[in-house]
Scaffold this motif. Structure first.
Motif, mmCIF file in Angstrom:
data_model
loop_
_atom_site.group_PDB
_atom_site.id
_atom_site.type_symbol
_atom_site.label_atom_id
_atom_site.label_comp_id
_atom_site.label_asym_id
_atom_site.label_seq_id
_atom_site.Cartn_x
_atom_site.Cartn_y
_atom_site.Cartn_z
ATOM 1 N N HIS A 37 0.841 -1.208 0.000
ATOM 2 C CA HIS A 37 0.000 0.000 0.000
ATOM 3 C C HIS A 37 0.873 1.254 0.000
ATOM 4 O O HIS A 37 0.613 2.209 -0.743
ATOM 5 C CB HIS A 37 -0.934 -0.015 1.213
ATOM 6 N N SER A 38 1.911 1.263 0.828
ATOM 7 C CA SER A 38 2.805 2.425 0.888
ATOM 8 C C SER A 38 3.514 2.658 -0.439
ATOM 9 O O SER A 38 3.647 3.793 -0.891
ATOM 10 C CB SER A 38 3.849 2.233 1.996
ATOM 11 N N ILE A 39 3.944 1.580 -1.081
ATOM 12 C CA ILE A 39 4.645 1.695 -2.365
ATOM 13 C C ILE A 39 3.692 2.201 -3.448
ATOM 14 O O ILE A 39 4.015 3.116 -4.205
ATOM 15 C CB ILE A 39 5.278 0.348 -2.766
ATOM 16 N N LEU A 40 2.504 1.607 -3.499
ATOM 17 C CA LEU A 40 1.523 2.034 -4.504
ATOM 18 C C LEU A 40 1.108 3.489 -4.289
ATOM 19 O O LEU A 40 0.937 4.240 -5.257
ATOM 20 C CB LEU A 40 0.294 1.128 -4.453
ATOM 21 N N LYS A 41 0.970 3.880 -3.039
ATOM 22 C CA LYS A 41 0.603 5.263 -2.741
ATOM 23 C C LYS A 41 1.709 6.216 -3.195
ATOM 24 O O LYS A 41 1.448 7.236 -3.824
ATOM 25 C CB LYS A 41 0.354 5.414 -1.248
ATOM 26 N N GLN A 42 2.957 5.870 -2.897
ATOM 27 C CA GLN A 42 4.090 6.714 -3.265
ATOM 28 C C GLN A 42 4.208 6.858 -4.787
ATOM 29 O O GLN A 42 4.560 7.917 -5.297
ATOM 30 C CB GLN A 42 5.386 6.123 -2.687
ATOM 31 N N LEU A 43 3.900 5.796 -5.505
ATOM 32 C CA LEU A 43 3.988 5.811 -6.970
ATOM 33 C C LEU A 43 2.688 6.275 -7.637
ATOM 34 O O LEU A 43 2.583 6.254 -8.856
ATOM 35 C CB LEU A 43 4.370 4.412 -7.482
ATOM 36 N N ASN A 44 1.704 6.635 -6.812
ATOM 37 C CA ASN A 44 0.408 7.097 -7.309
ATOM 38 C C ASN A 44 -0.262 6.035 -8.191
ATOM 39 O O ASN A 44 -0.774 6.332 -9.274
ATOM 40 C CB ASN A 44 0.544 8.423 -8.058
ATOM 41 N N LEU A 45 -0.236 4.795 -7.724
ATOM 42 C CA LEU A 45 -0.808 3.685 -8.485
ATOM 43 C C LEU A 45 -1.961 3.000 -7.742
ATOM 44 O O LEU A 45 -2.428 1.939 -8.166
ATOM 45 C CB LEU A 45 0.280 2.643 -8.794
ATOM 46 N N LEU A 46 -2.423 3.587 -6.658
ATOM 47 C CA LEU A 46 -3.499 2.965 -5.880
ATOM 48 C C LEU A 46 -4.768 2.763 -6.703
ATOM 49 O O LEU A 46 -5.471 1.765 -6.541
ATOM 50 C CB LEU A 46 -3.821 3.805 -4.644
ATOM 51 N N SER A 47 -5.051 3.680 -7.606
ATOM 52 C CA SER A 47 -6.301 3.608 -8.372
ATOM 53 C C SER A 47 -6.313 2.466 -9.384
ATOM 54 O O SER A 47 -7.380 2.011 -9.793
ATOM 55 C CB SER A 47 -6.562 4.932 -9.082
ATOM 56 N N ILE A 48 -5.158 1.988 -9.800
ATOM 57 C CA ILE A 48 -5.122 0.921 -10.813
ATOM 58 C C ILE A 48 -4.620 -0.406 -10.261
ATOM 59 O O ILE A 48 -4.564 -1.391 -10.979
ATOM 60 C CB ILE A 48 -4.277 1.337 -12.031
ATOM 61 N N ALA A 49 -4.267 -0.450 -8.990
ATOM 62 C CA ALA A 49 -3.731 -1.673 -8.392
ATOM 63 C C ALA A 49 -4.833 -2.717 -8.221
ATOM 64 O O ALA A 49 -5.978 -2.396 -7.936
ATOM 65 C CB ALA A 49 -3.104 -1.359 -7.043
ATOM 66 N N THR A 50 -4.472 -3.962 -8.418
ATOM 67 C CA THR A 50 -5.405 -5.065 -8.200
ATOM 68 C C THR A 50 -5.185 -5.630 -6.799
ATOM 69 O O THR A 50 -4.090 -5.488 -6.239
ATOM 70 C CB THR A 50 -5.187 -6.175 -9.249
ATOM 71 N N PRO A 51 -6.175 -6.275 -6.234
ATOM 72 C CA PRO A 51 -6.019 -6.839 -4.883
ATOM 73 C C PRO A 51 -4.917 -7.900 -4.856
ATOM 74 O O PRO A 51 -4.709 -8.625 -5.828
ATOM 75 C CB PRO A 51 -7.375 -7.473 -4.590
ATOM 76 N N LEU A 52 -4.235 -7.978 -3.730
ATOM 77 C CA LEU A 52 -3.183 -8.976 -3.572
ATOM 78 C C LEU A 52 -3.774 -10.376 -3.483
ATOM 79 O O LEU A 52 -4.791 -10.575 -2.827
ATOM 80 C CB LEU A 52 -2.393 -8.715 -2.288
ATOM 81 N N ASP A 53 -3.112 -11.316 -4.127
ATOM 82 C CA ASP A 53 -3.505 -12.712 -4.000
ATOM 83 C C ASP A 53 -2.239 -13.512 -3.720
ATOM 84 O O ASP A 53 -1.507 -13.873 -4.633
ATOM 85 C CB ASP A 53 -4.192 -13.206 -5.272
#
Length: 92
Positions: A37-53
């Motif tokens: 979550h921290s990495i995706l937030k920093q890279l501004n990718l939260l909106s396109i990230a898929t749930p972790l499996d």
């Protein structure tokens, strides 16, 4: 958090990487601390990230926890006569 104050990093971005039974547990440890979550937030990718499996990954980590058979590993090299040539590999 003390580390956050002294290194100017948000407390949510500080991870605790402690000893694990095998290397397969490291991604699970990071997931449990929401590192993704921290990495995706920093890279501004939260909106396109898929749930972790990580179900398959978790099963693999648990499988490695239960291994009991030993394995012999041989290393072949050109400079085996020198004492420090392969020190990083030999040192356990």
């Amino acid at each position: 958090m003390k580390h956050s104050q002294f290194c100017h990093v948000e407390a949510a971005n500080i991870l605790n990487i402690h000893g694990v039974p095998n290397i397969w547990h490291i991604p699970l440890l990071l997931r449990n601390q929401n590192a993704h979550h921290s990495i995706l937030k920093q890279l501004n990718l939260l909106s396109i990230a898929t749930p972790l499996d990580l179900e398959a990954w978790t099963r693999r980590a648990e499988t490695f926890d239960n291994l009991t058979d030993s394995v012999r590993i041989a290393m072949v090299g050109n400079y085996v006569g020198l004492t420090d040539s392969y020190l990083s590999v030999v040192k356990v």
